[in-house]
Design a protein around this motif. Structure first.
Motif, short mmCIF file in Angstrom:
data_model
loop_
_atom_site.label_atom_id
_atom_site.label_comp_id
_atom_site.label_asym_id
_atom_site.label_seq_id
_atom_site.Cartn_x
_atom_site.Cartn_y
_atom_site.Cartn_z
N UNK A 138 0.88 -1.26 0.11
CA UNK A 138 -0.05 0.09 -0.06
C UNK A 138 0.75 1.45 -0.17
N UNK A 139 2.04 1.27 0.82
CA UNK A 139 2.98 2.54 0.74
C UNK A 139 3.53 2.44 -0.67
N UNK A 140 3.63 1.60 -1.34
CA UNK A 140 4.54 1.78 -2.75
C UNK A 140 3.32 2.17 -3.49
N UNK A 141 2.31 1.88 -3.48
CA UNK A 141 1.21 2.44 -4.36
C UNK A 141 1.08 4.01 -4.18
N UNK A 142 1.04 4.17 -2.81
CA UNK A 142 0.90 5.75 -2.54
C UNK A 142 2.09 6.49 -2.88
N UNK A 143 3.13 5.80 -2.80
CA UNK A 143 4.67 6.44 -3.12
C UNK A 143 4.71 6.63 -4.64
N UNK A 144 4.59 5.52 -5.17
CA UNK A 144 5.00 5.33 -6.73
C UNK A 144 3.96 5.61 -7.61
N UNK A 145 2.72 5.00 -7.49
CA UNK A 145 1.52 5.54 -8.46
C UNK A 145 0.94 6.48 -7.93
N UNK A 146 0.97 6.91 -6.66
CA UNK A 146 0.12 8.19 -6.38
C UNK A 146 1.17 9.46 -6.45
N UNK A 147 2.40 9.10 -6.38
CA UNK A 147 3.38 10.52 -6.23
C UNK A 147 4.04 10.55 -7.71
N UNK A 148 4.97 9.40 -7.78
CA UNK A 148 5.86 9.46 -8.84
C UNK A 148 4.79 9.51 -10.41
N UNK A 149 4.04 8.74 -10.63
CA UNK A 149 3.16 9.00 -11.76
C UNK A 149 1.77 9.61 -11.28
N UNK A 150 2.01 11.08 -11.44
CA UNK A 150 1.22 11.92 -10.97
C UNK A 150 0.43 12.67 -12.13
N UNK A 151 0.73 12.44 -13.10
CA UNK A 151 0.32 13.25 -14.44
C UNK A 151 -1.13 12.88 -14.63
N UNK A 152 -1.83 13.56 -15.40
CA UNK A 152 -3.18 13.39 -15.58
C UNK A 152 -3.52 12.12 -16.04
N UNK A 153 -2.82 11.58 -17.19
CA UNK A 153 -3.06 10.12 -17.70
C UNK A 153 -3.01 9.19 -16.64
N UNK A 154 -2.07 9.21 -15.88
CA UNK A 154 -1.71 8.30 -14.77
C UNK A 154 -2.55 8.16 -13.92
N UNK A 155 -3.31 9.62 -13.23
CA UNK A 155 -4.04 9.37 -12.17
C UNK A 155 -5.55 8.97 -12.53
N UNK A 156 -5.72 9.48 -13.92
CA UNK A 156 -7.06 8.78 -14.19
C UNK A 156 -7.20 7.55 -14.40
N UNK A 157 -5.97 6.86 -14.93
CA UNK A 157 -6.16 5.36 -14.83
C UNK A 157 -6.22 4.82 -13.68
#
Length: 602
Positions: A270-289
C-alpha cells in the motif's frame, strides 16, 4: 552532545537499515545448532537479548525520525555522497517516518512474544526477523525505484524462511505457492523498471516524477505502461484483488508470531502504491487510470474479503479474509486522490495492521485451548479460559468491525467524510456500510461457534475425551495474552489521541502531494538554477573517469554540484578533469555544450 545530534540528523535515514542488518549478521555469525537443540543451547539467551535490544534501538530510532519529520523537513541521505539522480538516496519524510514507527510498534511486542518459546521451534528465527525488518525499513526509506525492488527482495527472502518456520507439510506446500507468486511479481517488477528506465532514463522517484510530463507521447505511454506493471506488483504485495487470493491460506499456515508480523507486509504494498503510483506517476493520464481502477479494485476487494470471511471454515483463514476486506477499504480511500482521503487511509491503515496482528495472536491462544479442534470453526468443548478469551474476542471483534468508540469506527468515519466531492460517493458509502454490517455478521457467527455453542467438557474420567481435555493448558501460551493486551491498549491510546494523529496524517498526506517540495529536496541544481538530471538522455554517453583516458566530458560542469567537496578534492578525480571543470566554470553566462569545449593539454 550537539555534535552527536548533528551527526544523527545528518545520517538519520541509514540507521534504520543498518541496525537490523548488522543484528542479523551478528546472529548468523553466532551460529545455530541442529533442529530441536535450540531450547537447550547456551547461546539462545544471547540471541534473544541481542534481538530484543536491536528492536528497542529500532523503535527509539523510529521515534526520533518521527520527530525529525514532524517539522515538515525532508531529510535526504546520499549514499556514496553522490546526489540524485546519479547516486542512490534515502529519503525520510513524514510518510516514511510514519510507516517506520508503525513497523517497530508492531515488531517489539511480537518479537518479545516469540522470544519465549516460538523462536526455539526453528533455526535462524531472529536473524530472519531482522532481515525482514531491514527490507521493510529500506522499502519505506528508499528514493530509488530499483532500490525499492532490492529491498522488496530482501524482505521477501526473509519471509520465505519465516513462513516455513517450525516446518510442516501445509507450510511447505503453501510456501511453494507463496514463493512462486512472488518470483513472478519480481520478474514483472524488473520488466516495469526496464520500461521506465528505457523511456525516462532515470529510476530516481523524484526525477521520474519531474521528467514524466516532458516525454514524447510514445515514451510517455511506455513509461505509464511500466508504472502500471509496478502497480500490479504492488497489488500482489498488498494482496488486493484479483492478485491477492494467496493471502488467507498463506497467512493461515504461518506460526502465530510470523502471521502477526506479516500484517505489516501488506502495508508495504500500500505504501508503494501511495509513493510510486500516487506520487511519481502523478500526471493527468496516470491519475485517471489509477483513480478509475483503484476505486473498482478497492470496492471489490473489500466486499470479497468480508464474504470470504462469512464462509471461512477456519479461524486463521477468517482473519485473513478480514485483512483482505480492510485492505480494500484503504484502497477505496486512496482512490479518491485528495488530502483528506489519504489522511483517513493512513489513520485506518495503522488500526487495521495492529488489530489484525492482535487477532492472529488470539488465534494462537484459542488454538492452544481447543485441542484437536484447533482453529476449525466447529462446535467444541468450552475452553478452560472461556470467559477471558470470549471477552478479548469481543473487544477485538468490535474494533475490527469498526464499531464505536474504537479506532476502526473513527477511521471509517474519516473515509466517509472524504467522499463528499466524489462522483461515486453513493457507491463508496454503500459498500463501506454494507461491508461493516457483513463484518458484524461474520464476527458474530465466529463468536457464536467458538463460545455460545461450546459444549460442556467430558466428565467421565474413563473417556478418552476427558483425559485429552485435562491435558489442555488452563492458561494462555507464554506472553500470548500479555502481547494481545499490549496491542489493544495501544489501539485504545490511538483512539484517545485521534485528533493529534489525524492532524499528523493530514500533514503527511499534504506533504506526499507536494511534488515540488519532494523534488526540490532530493534533486540538486546547478549555478543557473536548473535541475541537474539525466535529460537529455543519451545512452551512448560514457563519463570520463580517472582511468578512462583524457576525453572531453560535455557535462563536467555538473560534477561539483553532484558530489561532495571532499570527493571533488580526492584522488578519484583526475587532474585533467579538474582543469576541465575549472575552465567550464569560468563561463558564467552560457552553459557549455559539447561543441564549445576544446581539447585540453594534459
Amino acid at each position: 552532545m550537539i555534535d552527536f545530534i548533528n551527526f544523527w540528523n545528518m545520517h538519520a535515514p541509514i540507521f534504520s537499515i543498518l541496525i537490523p542488518a548488522f543484528t542479523a549478521f551478528i546472529l548468523i555469525i553466532l551460529g545455530n545448532p541442529g533442529y530441536g537443540a535450540l531450547e537447550t543451547d547456551r547461546r539462545q539467551p544471547w540471541r534473544r537479548a541481542i534481538s530484543l535490544i536491536s528492536v528497542l534501538m529500532g523503535l527509539a530510532t523510529a521515534i526520533s525520525y518521527f520527530f525529525i519529520a514532524h517539522t515538515g523537513q525532508i531529510t535526504v541521505y546520499q549514499l556514496g555522497e553522490w546526489s540524485a539522480p546519479f547516486g542512490i538516496v534515502l529519503v525520510l519524510d513524514q510518510l516514511s517516518a510514519f510507516m517506520l514507527l508503525l513497523t517497530y510498534v508492531l515488531a517489539v511486542p511480537v518479537l518479545w512474544f516469540a522470544s519465549k518459546e516460538w523462536d526455539t521451534r526453528g533455526r535462524y528465527f531472529h536473524a530472519m526477523f531482522h532481515f525482514l525488518l531491514m527490507g521493510i525499513c529500506g522499502a519505506f526509506l528508499t528514493g530509488d525505484l530499483f532500490n525499492l525492488f532490492v529491498f522488496f527482495e530482501v524482505l521477501l527472502m526473509a519471509s520465505y524462511v519465516l513462513l516455513l518456520h517450525t516446518q510442516g507439510k501445509a507450510r511447505f506446500q503453501l510456501g511453494i505457492h507463496y514463493v512462486t507468486i512472488n518470483l513472478l511479481a519480481s520478474a514483472i517488477f524488473l520488466i516495469g523498471l526496464g520500461m521506465i528506465y528505457g523511456s525516462v532514463g532515470s529510476l530516481n522517484m523524484a526525477d521520474v516524477s519531474r521528467l514524466l510530463p516532458t516525454l514524447e507521447p510514445d515514451q510517455h505511454k511506455l513509461a505509464i505502461a511500466g508504472g502500471m506493471l509496478l502497480f500490479v506488483v504492488f497489488g500482489i504485495k498488498a494482496a488486493i484483488l484479483p492478485v491477492g487470493l494467496w493471502l488467507p491460506k498463506t497467512y493461515a499456515v504461518a506460526t502465530t508470531p510470523v502471521a502477526a508480523i506479516f500484517t505489516i507486509m501488506t502495508k508495504v504494498g500500500i505504501y508503494a502504491i501511495l509513493r510510486v503510483n500516487g506520487t511519481v506517476f502523478d500526471d493527468v493520464l496516470a491519475q485517471n487510470i489509477l483513480k478509475h481502477w483503484l476505486l473498482i479494485i478497492g470496492l471489490v476487494t473489500s466486499l470479497y474479503g468480508v464474504i470470504g470471511a462469512i464462509g471461512a471454515d477456519r479461524l486463521r483463514r477468517f482473519v485473513g479474509f478480514m485483512v483482505l476486506s480492510s485492505i480494500g477499504t484503504i484502497i477505496i480511500a486512496i482512490s479518491m486522490f485528495n488530502t483528506q482521503a489519504w489522511a483517513a487511509a493512513l489513520y485506518y491503515l495503522v488500526h487495521s495492521t495492529l488489530i489484525a496482528a492482535a487477532f492472529y495472536l488470539l488465534c494462537g491462544w484459542i488454538t492452544s485451548q481447543r485441542g484437536s479442534f484447533k482453529d476449525h470453526l466447529k462446535v467444541a468443548p468450552r475452553m478452560k479460559q472461556g470467559k477471558t478469551v470470549a471477552m478479548v474476542y469481543f473487544i477485538i471483534a468490535m474494533m475490527m468491525a469498526g464499531l464505536p468508540p474504537f479506532s476502526g469506527f473513527l477511521g471509517k468515519v474519516f473515509i466517509l467524510q472524504a467522499t463528499h466531492d466524489q462522483s461515486y460517493q453513493a457507491w463508496m458509502i454503500a459498500i463501506i456500510l454494507i461491508v461493516s454490517l457483513l463484518s458484524i455478521i461474520a464476527l458474530t457467527r465466529v463468536g457464536f461457534v467458538l463460545f455460545w455453542r461450546s459444549t460442556a467438557p467430558e466428565e467421565n474420567e474413563k473417556e478418552p475425551a476427558f483425559i485429552a481435555y485435562q491435558k489442555l493448558p488452563d492458561h494462555a501460551p507464554a506472553r500470548n495474552d500479555l502481547t494481545i493486551y499490549a496491542l489493544l491498549t495501544g489501539l485504545i491510546i490511538y483512539v484517545i489521541c485521534a485528533p493529534s494523529i489525524y492532524s499528523y496524517s493530514l500533514s503527511t498526506a499534504a506533504q506526499i502531494q507536494d511534488h515540488a517540495l519532494y523534488t526540490n529536496s532530493i534533486l540538486s541544481k546547478d549555478r543557473f538554477g536548473q535541475v541537474i538530471s539525466v535529460q537529455p538522455y543519451d545512452p551512448s554517453y560514457v563519463p570520463e573517469t580517472k582511468y578512462g583516458g583524457e576525453t572531453i566530458d560535455p557535462y563536467a560542469h555538473y560534477i561539483p554540484d553532484v558530489i561532495s567537496d571532499d570527493t571533488l578534492e580526492g584522488e578519484h578525480i583526475s587532474e585533467y578533469k579538474k582543469r576541465q571543470i575549472e575552465q567550464e566554470q569560468q563561463d558564467q553566462d552560457i552553459v557549455p555544450n559539447e561543441s564549445e569545449l576544446k581539447p585540453m593539454e594534459p
